[in-house]
Design a protein around this motif. Structure first.
Motif, short mmCIF file in Angstrom:
data_model
loop_
_atom_site.label_atom_id
_atom_site.label_comp_id
_atom_site.label_asym_id
_atom_site.label_seq_id
_atom_site.Cartn_x
_atom_site.Cartn_y
_atom_site.Cartn_z
N THR A 248 -13.78 51.98 3.02
CA THR A 248 -15.27 52.29 2.68
C THR A 248 -15.98 50.96 2.34
OG1 THR A 248 -14.62 54.45 2.39
CG2 THR A 248 -16.43 53.80 1.44
N VAL A 249 -17.08 50.81 2.71
CA VAL A 249 -17.63 49.55 2.54
C VAL A 249 -18.98 50.20 1.46
CG1 VAL A 249 -19.00 47.61 3.22
CG2 VAL A 249 -17.04 48.58 4.69
N LEU A 250 -19.12 49.42 0.40
CA LEU A 250 -20.29 49.67 -0.44
C LEU A 250 -21.12 48.69 -0.61
CD1 LEU A 250 -20.22 51.81 -3.91
CD2 LEU A 250 -21.38 49.81 -3.56
N ILE A 251 -22.30 48.54 -0.16
CA ILE A 251 -23.19 47.62 -0.41
C ILE A 251 -24.32 48.02 -1.48
CG2 ILE A 251 -25.06 45.96 0.75
CD1 ILE A 251 -23.46 46.61 3.38
N PRO A 252 -24.39 47.44 -2.61
CA PRO A 252 -25.24 47.95 -3.77
C PRO A 252 -26.73 47.62 -3.44
CG PRO A 252 -24.39 46.09 -4.37
CD PRO A 252 -23.60 46.43 -3.11
N HIS A 253 -27.61 48.38 -4.02
CA HIS A 253 -29.03 48.33 -3.99
C HIS A 253 -29.53 47.34 -4.79
CE1 HIS A 253 -33.19 49.42 -4.50
NE2 HIS A 253 -33.04 49.34 -5.69
N THR A 254 -30.30 46.37 -4.25
CA THR A 254 -30.90 45.46 -4.97
C THR A 254 -32.55 45.45 -4.70
OG1 THR A 254 -30.73 43.75 -3.26
CG2 THR A 254 -28.76 43.76 -4.75
N PRO A 255 -33.13 44.54 -5.50
CA PRO A 255 -35.00 44.64 -5.13
C PRO A 255 -34.99 44.39 -3.75
CG PRO A 255 -34.25 43.48 -7.42
CD PRO A 255 -32.90 43.76 -6.55
N GLU A 256 -34.27 43.59 -3.12
CA GLU A 256 -34.36 43.03 -1.58
C GLU A 256 -33.64 44.18 -0.61
OE1 GLU A 256 -33.03 40.87 -3.82
OE2 GLU A 256 -35.04 40.02 -4.34
N HIS A 257 -32.73 44.95 -1.19
CA HIS A 257 -32.08 45.92 -0.07
C HIS A 257 -31.62 47.19 -0.85
CE1 HIS A 257 -29.34 45.90 3.53
NE2 HIS A 257 -28.47 46.67 2.55
N ASP A 258 -31.82 48.01 0.28
CA ASP A 258 -31.87 49.32 -0.33
C ASP A 258 -30.43 49.88 -0.57
OD1 ASP A 258 -34.48 50.03 -0.37
OD2 ASP A 258 -34.39 50.83 1.62
N GLY A 259 -29.29 49.21 -0.14
CA GLY A 259 -27.95 49.51 -0.37
C GLY A 259 -27.55 50.63 0.73
N GLU A 260 -26.27 50.27 1.19
CA GLU A 260 -25.80 51.25 2.16
C GLU A 260 -24.18 51.56 2.14
OE1 GLU A 260 -27.03 49.73 6.21
OE2 GLU A 260 -27.80 48.14 5.21
N LEU A 261 -23.77 52.10 2.64
CA LEU A 261 -22.38 52.73 2.81
C LEU A 261 -22.24 52.81 4.25
CD1 LEU A 261 -22.26 55.93 0.44
CD2 LEU A 261 -21.46 53.59 -0.11
N TYR A 262 -20.69 52.36 4.56
CA TYR A 262 -20.15 52.22 5.86
C TYR A 262 -18.80 52.77 5.68
CZ TYR A 262 -23.91 49.61 7.49
OH TYR A 262 -25.20 49.20 8.15
N TYR A 263 -18.31 53.37 6.81
CA TYR A 263 -16.91 53.85 6.72
C TYR A 263 -16.22 53.48 8.34
CZ TYR A 263 -12.72 57.18 7.03
OH TYR A 263 -11.41 57.43 6.99
N GLY A 264 -14.87 53.02 8.15
CA GLY A 264 -14.35 52.69 9.53
C GLY A 264 -12.89 52.45 9.33
N ASP A 265 -12.45 51.83 10.42
CA ASP A 265 -11.05 51.63 10.57
C ASP A 265 -10.63 49.88 10.61
OD1 ASP A 265 -12.06 50.76 12.82
OD2 ASP A 265 -10.87 51.51 14.46
N GLY A 266 -11.82 49.32 10.03
CA GLY A 266 -11.79 47.78 9.79
C GLY A 266 -12.11 46.88 11.19
N LYS A 267 -12.17 47.92 12.16
CA LYS A 267 -12.51 47.10 13.53
C LYS A 267 -14.10 47.70 13.93
CE LYS A 267 -8.12 46.46 15.52
NZ LYS A 267 -7.16 46.94 16.95
N THR A 268 -14.32 48.81 13.64
CA THR A 268 -15.82 49.50 13.80
C THR A 268 -16.07 50.28 12.72
OG1 THR A 268 -15.11 49.66 16.25
CG2 THR A 268 -17.03 51.08 15.43
N PHE A 269 -17.38 50.10 12.20
CA PHE A 269 -17.86 50.93 10.96
C PHE A 269 -18.97 51.63 11.30
CE2 PHE A 269 -15.34 47.37 8.72
CZ PHE A 269 -14.60 47.97 7.83
N THR A 270 -18.99 52.70 10.85
CA THR A 270 -20.02 53.62 11.03
C THR A 270 -20.86 53.77 9.72
OG1 THR A 270 -18.72 54.95 12.55
CG2 THR A 270 -20.68 56.05 11.67
#
Length: 266
Positions: free
Chosen positions: A47-69
């Motif tokens: 699971t990939v967590l990209i935090p919210h910043t003033p420049e970026h809304d923040g995102e989440l991804y999930y996958g097997d390491g080769k493909t992330f959804t």
């Protein structure tokens, strides 16, 4: 606030998309990659967590390491927590109405204050995760491919008759919001009906088979009904938001479906 609604997996594969850091040509893109936190369950799931910043809304991804959804977040992820809609896992202890959101059907990935441990929550289940070291995480993320969340429909209306037959209407999400799908049947045995949307207005919808032998009338004020030839069967409206775990776990439409969340493999 970014809020995910009930989702249904689309049958077709999602198209590839650029990662959130694009080609890392700009400083802000490189900063997005630097901020990413990756947690692993030790079974090949990340699971990939990209935090919210003033420049970026923040995102989440999930996958097997080769493909992330891409996972649609609830609210804006921060550096230690990302929440997402997960109707299959119900937490009765959570707030049922916080700023209009029912958090009993919200799960999350949470990192400890020292960022040395992760926990994936799926309803009442708490599953330990292990943070991937920053250098390994960046290498993993750079090599992977990315795809948008492949879900295209969400529950829109649920009705039932006095014999326990359910009628579920799904509506398309976003640009597909004029598309509908109809499922009918007993609990656990619903089947999709080939019906056309012939009326959509402020009072409701009317769906019909090509020849008109079957019709479903969804009314916002009067009782809804199911028509077989000229015979009408009155239907009771069942609130969708109050019955999401039932819809996703018991009705039968989503049995075995992957919703593209970190709880898919729990």
């Amino acid at each position: 606030m970014v809020i995910a609604l009930g989702l249904v997996l689309a049958p077709q594969a999602a198209l590839a998309m650029d990662p959130p850091w694009k080609q890392e040509q700009k400083l802000r893109d490189r900063m997005v990659l630097e901020s990413a936190q990756v947690c692993a369950d030790g079974k090949g799931h990340y699971t990939v967590l990209i935090p919210h910043t003033p420049e970026h809304d923040g995102e989440l991804y999930y996958g097997d390491g080769k493909t992330f959804t891409q996972v649609a977040p609830v609210g804006y992820p921060d550096s230690k927590e990302g929440m997402f809609f997960e109707p299959r896992f119900f937490n009765p202890k959570a707030n049922d109405n916080f700023r209009g959101m029912d958090y009993r059907v919200v799960s999350y990935l949470r990192l400890s204050d020292d960022l040395k441990t992760c926990t994936l929550s799926c309803g009442e289940k708490s599953l330990p995760q292990q943070p991937v070291p920053a250098d390994q995480a960046k290498e993993l993320l750079r090599k992977a491919t990315y795809q948008p969340n492949p879900t295209k429909f969400q529950p829109y209306a649920l009705l039932r008759d006095d014999k326990g037959v359910y009628y579920l209407v799904e509506r398309g999400i976003g640009a597909d919001n004029k598309s509908f799908r109809i499922f009918t049947g007993q609990r656990g045995q619903v089947k999709q009906q080939k019906m056309l949307n012939v009326v959509t207005d402020s009072r409701g919808e009317i769906f019909s088979t090509q020849g008109g032998d079957l019709r479903l009338v969804v009314d916002r004020e009067e009782p809804s009904f199911w028509v077989v030839k000229s015979k009408r069967q009155k239907l009771r409206a069942v609130p969708v938001n109050e019955n999401l775990p039932f819809i996703y776990n018991e009705l039968g439409v989503y049995t075995g479906a992957r919703l593209g969340t970190p709880c898919d493999d729990v």
